[in-house]
Design a protein around this motif. Sequence first.
Motif, PDB file in Angstrom:
ATOM      1  N   UNK A  15       7.370 -40.935  33.922  1.00 14.43           N
ATOM      2  CA  UNK A  15       7.051 -39.804  34.809  1.00 14.43           C
ATOM      3  C   UNK A  15       6.213 -38.704  34.169  1.00 14.43           C
ATOM      4  N   UNK A  16       6.147 -38.628  32.853  1.00 12.46           N
ATOM      5  CA  UNK A  16       5.329 -37.592  32.210  1.00 12.46           C
ATOM      6  C   UNK A  16       3.854 -37.721  32.591  1.00 12.46           C
ATOM      7  N   UNK A  17       3.296 -38.945  32.727  1.00 14.87           N
ATOM      8  CA  UNK A  17       1.897 -39.032  33.155  1.00 14.87           C
ATOM      9  C   UNK A  17       1.621 -38.374  34.500  1.00 14.87           C
ATOM     10  N   UNK A  18       2.609 -38.354  35.387  1.00 17.61           N
ATOM     11  CA  UNK A  18       2.415 -37.669  36.669  1.00 17.61           C
ATOM     12  C   UNK A  18       2.176 -36.180  36.454  1.00 17.61           C
ATOM     13  N   UNK A  19       2.983 -35.584  35.589  1.00 12.06           N
ATOM     14  CA  UNK A  19       2.829 -34.150  35.321  1.00 12.06           C
ATOM     15  C   UNK A  19       1.495 -33.865  34.645  1.00 12.06           C
ATOM     16  N   UNK A  20       1.092 -34.740  33.727  1.00  9.51           N
ATOM     17  CA  UNK A  20      -0.214 -34.609  33.076  1.00  9.51           C
ATOM     18  C   UNK A  20      -1.319 -34.651  34.120  1.00  9.51           C
ATOM     19  N   UNK A  21      -1.264 -35.656  34.987  1.00  9.11           N
ATOM     20  CA  UNK A  21      -2.288 -35.794  36.014  1.00  9.11           C
ATOM     21  C   UNK A  21      -2.283 -34.653  37.002  1.00  9.11           C
ATOM     22  N   UNK A  22      -1.100 -34.138  37.319  1.00 11.22           N
ATOM     23  CA  UNK A  22      -1.007 -33.006  38.244  1.00 11.22           C
ATOM     24  C   UNK A  22      -1.706 -31.783  37.675  1.00 11.22           C
ATOM     25  N   UNK A  23      -1.519 -31.537  36.382  1.00 10.49           N
ATOM     26  CA  UNK A  23      -2.195 -30.420  35.729  1.00 10.49           C
ATOM     27  C   UNK A  23      -3.716 -30.586  35.808  1.00 10.49           C
ATOM     28  N   UNK A  24      -4.205 -31.810  35.526  1.00 10.82           N
ATOM     29  CA  UNK A  24      -5.645 -32.069  35.581  1.00 10.82           C
ATOM     30  C   UNK A  24      -6.180 -31.887  36.996  1.00 10.82           C
ATOM     31  N   UNK A  25      -5.436 -32.387  37.984  1.00 10.01           N
ATOM     32  CA  UNK A  25      -5.875 -32.263  39.375  1.00 10.01           C
ATOM     33  C   UNK A  25      -5.900 -30.809  39.820  1.00 10.01           C
ATOM     34  N   UNK A  26      -4.882 -30.052  39.423  1.00  8.92           N
ATOM     35  CA  UNK A  26      -4.831 -28.637  39.768  1.00  8.92           C
ATOM     36  C   UNK A  26      -6.018 -27.893  39.174  1.00  8.92           C
ATOM     37  N   UNK A  27      -6.320 -28.183  37.922  1.00  9.02           N
ATOM     38  CA  UNK A  27      -7.446 -27.529  37.254  1.00  9.02           C
ATOM     39  C   UNK A  27      -8.784 -27.863  37.916  1.00  9.02           C
ATOM     40  N   UNK A  28      -8.866 -29.046  38.512  1.00  8.99           N
ATOM     41  CA  UNK A  28     -10.105 -29.464  39.173  1.00  8.99           C
ATOM     42  C   UNK A  28     -10.213 -28.919  40.593  1.00  8.99           C
ATOM     43  N   UNK A  29      -9.176 -28.230  41.062  1.00  6.97           N
ATOM     44  CA  UNK A  29      -9.218 -27.592  42.365  1.00  6.97           C
ATOM     45  C   UNK A  29      -8.663 -28.409  43.509  1.00  6.97           C
ATOM     46  N   UNK A  30      -7.841 -29.410  43.218  1.00  2.00           N
ATOM     47  CA  UNK A  30      -7.316 -30.282  44.268  1.00  2.00           C
ATOM     48  C   UNK A  30      -6.473 -29.504  45.268  1.00  2.00           C
ATOM     49  N   UNK A  31      -6.665 -29.811  46.553  1.00  4.79           N
ATOM     50  CA  UNK A  31      -5.838 -29.244  47.611  1.00  4.79           C
ATOM     51  C   UNK A  31      -4.657 -30.140  47.932  1.00  4.79           C
ATOM     52  N   UNK A  32      -4.780 -31.419  47.591  1.00  4.01           N
ATOM     53  CA  UNK A  32      -3.701 -32.391  47.793  1.00  4.01           C
ATOM     54  C   UNK A  32      -3.789 -33.430  46.691  1.00  4.01           C
ATOM     55  N   UNK A  33      -2.632 -33.896  46.235  1.00  2.00           N
ATOM     56  CA  UNK A  33      -2.584 -34.898  45.156  1.00  2.00           C
ATOM     57  C   UNK A  33      -1.665 -36.029  45.576  1.00  2.00           C
ATOM     58  N   UNK A  34      -2.193 -37.248  45.476  1.00  2.10           N
ATOM     59  CA  UNK A  34      -1.414 -38.454  45.732  1.00  2.10           C
ATOM     60  C   UNK A  34      -1.022 -39.074  44.400  1.00  2.10           C
ATOM     61  N   UNK A  35       0.236 -39.468  44.267  1.00  4.56           N
ATOM     62  CA  UNK A  35       0.717 -40.150  43.069  1.00  4.56           C
ATOM     63  C   UNK A  35       0.979 -41.620  43.403  1.00  4.56           C
TER      64      UNK A  35
END
Length: 264
Positions: free
Chosen positions: A65-85
């Motif tokens: 599950x740690x990769x999800x948190x890593x990816x969420x941080x990257x997506x947030x920084x890129x300006x994502x309005x929605x993130x699919x896991x």
Amino acid sequence: MIAVVMPVKDEEKRLKKTIETLLSVPSDIIIPVINGSSDNSCGIIRQVRSKRIQPLYFIEPLGIDVPRAIGAKAALDKGAAAVLFLDGDMSGDIAKNLTDLISTVYDNQADMALTNCYPGNHMARLSNLASDVLNARIRLNREIGLEEIIGAASPSHGPHAVSRRFLLSVPLREIAIPPVSLALASKYGLSVCVGTAIPHNKLGSPGKDSAHSDLIAETIIGDCIEALHVYKNTKRQRLSGSVEYLGYHSQRRWDLLDRFIAQP
């Protein structure tokens, strides 16, 4: 912007099909988080000719599950309005389901859209181990006031999507323990719902041996126990009576996650 986060660890047998599925659903970027892979997963990703694929590489395994948190941080920084896991080994024919999850968040403005992996009579076919895990999920969902809305659904099981508001409200570190992120979403008054239904055997994930299944079960049960303590503002622990449910929890690389989250 719509982002997809895809944890990848030794998924070469199913990864190509999973990527093909993701490229068929609406998204702007796909972030494979490759961690500790020793097979050809990296090579498969590099062969994909799409600018939407923006991988992150970690030499060391990050833990469950740690990769999800890593990816969420990257997506947030890129300006994502929605993130699919979506896990890299989920190679089922689920493109329509993934589109529904994205739409539930991006168009209908839910903050967390989950997958019901036990629709209809699928609950009647569960092993004793699966029933124990499901009961832990249901107990948590009942205690946090969501059972009537999401039943036994959990971000620990199946693809799910979250909003930018979710990522700005729930500490990114808590995404690495999915039931905790769910409990906090409820605690903070975010909108949580079921966005689609996919029977577990249609996800396309490979079968696991009994030792792995036991550890996964212990992990999720422990996560649910910990989530309830977080929700109630009591001391975090993973104990039920005299039994401590750890599973793979000790392999979560909080040091690598904290370092990544701290990056500007």
